[in-house]
Design an enzyme around this catalytic site. Sequence first.
Site, PDB file in Angstrom:
ATOM      1  CG  ASP A 121     -24.264   5.557  35.237  1.00  0.00           C
ATOM      2  OD1 ASP A 121     -23.173   5.707  34.640  1.00  0.00           O
ATOM      3  OD2 ASP A 121     -25.287   6.199  34.930  1.00  0.00           O
ATOM      4  CB  ILE A 122     -18.528   4.644  35.235  1.00  0.00           C
ATOM      5  CG1 ILE A 122     -17.175   5.179  35.710  1.00  0.00           C
ATOM      6  CG2 ILE A 122     -18.826   5.029  33.786  1.00  0.00           C
ATOM      7  CD1 ILE A 122     -16.007   4.355  35.327  1.00  0.00           C
ATOM      8  CG  ASP A 148     -15.881   6.855  24.157  1.00  0.00           C
ATOM      9  OD1 ASP A 148     -15.566   7.856  24.830  1.00  0.00           O
ATOM     10  OD2 ASP A 148     -15.520   6.698  22.971  1.00  0.00           O
ATOM     11  CB  SER A 166     -11.194  -4.578  26.883  1.00  0.00           C
ATOM     12  OG  SER A 166     -10.335  -3.638  26.290  1.00  0.00           O
ATOM     13  N   GLY A 184     -16.865  -4.883  27.402  1.00  0.00           N
ATOM     14  CA  GLY A 184     -18.140  -4.653  26.724  1.00  0.00           C
ATOM     15  C   GLY A 184     -18.036  -5.034  25.256  1.00  0.00           C
ATOM     16  CB  ILE A 185     -18.410  -2.909  22.236  1.00  0.00           C
ATOM     17  CG1 ILE A 185     -18.796  -3.182  20.798  1.00  0.00           C
ATOM     18  CG2 ILE A 185     -17.269  -1.925  22.373  1.00  0.00           C
ATOM     19  CD1 ILE A 185     -19.416  -2.008  20.082  1.00  0.00           C
ATOM     20  CE1 TYR A 186     -13.687  -1.596  20.929  1.00  0.00           C
ATOM     21  CE2 TYR A 186     -11.900  -1.097  22.418  1.00  0.00           C
ATOM     22  CZ  TYR A 186     -12.704  -0.753  21.358  1.00  0.00           C
ATOM     23  OH  TYR A 186     -12.513   0.449  20.718  1.00  0.00           O
TER      24      TYR A 186
END
Length: 173
Positions: free
Chosen positions: A10-11, A34, A122, A124-126
């Site tokens: 986990d970042i 984010d 980028s 993940g959701i991108y």
Amino acid sequence: MVRVELVEGDITAQRVDAIVNAANSSLLGGGGVDGAIHRKGGPEILAETRALRASRYGRGLPVGQAVATTAGRLPARWVIHTVGPVFSATEDRADLLRSCYASSLRVADELGAATVAFPLISAGIYRWPVEDAVRQALSVLRPFEPVRLTTAYLVLFGTETAAVARSVADSPA
């Protein structure tokens, strides 16, 4: 050269000088990395990103650029926000993705950070394919010649992503 280490985890839990946020251009939080950074970092991050929007980035942070704020309650001093490109099968946007890493490295080095943790920007959701996202990240992180920075961690969320990243990292260029 900076030392690059792959870490599964986990970042938001990384104990480093700077954590890189795969932000959206609004800088005001969102989903994925984010959202997690804004939630765990607390209102101090949002206050600084709002100030950035009110001053230099009225239209949002452009793709490929990076800017730093406090890390709030995170176990870091700074959060470096960068906006990754959305993957396109018909347009090569790899230069923009590499720019996210390069810009973030420069900001970290200018801040005086010795350690920095990156998510896989980028991927993940991108929808950037994980294997290529890792290749793009390593193509920038490995040859970086820092002034102060000593270690860059590529923090991989999930066992499958970490396995793909290790495979890419261990394969000959």
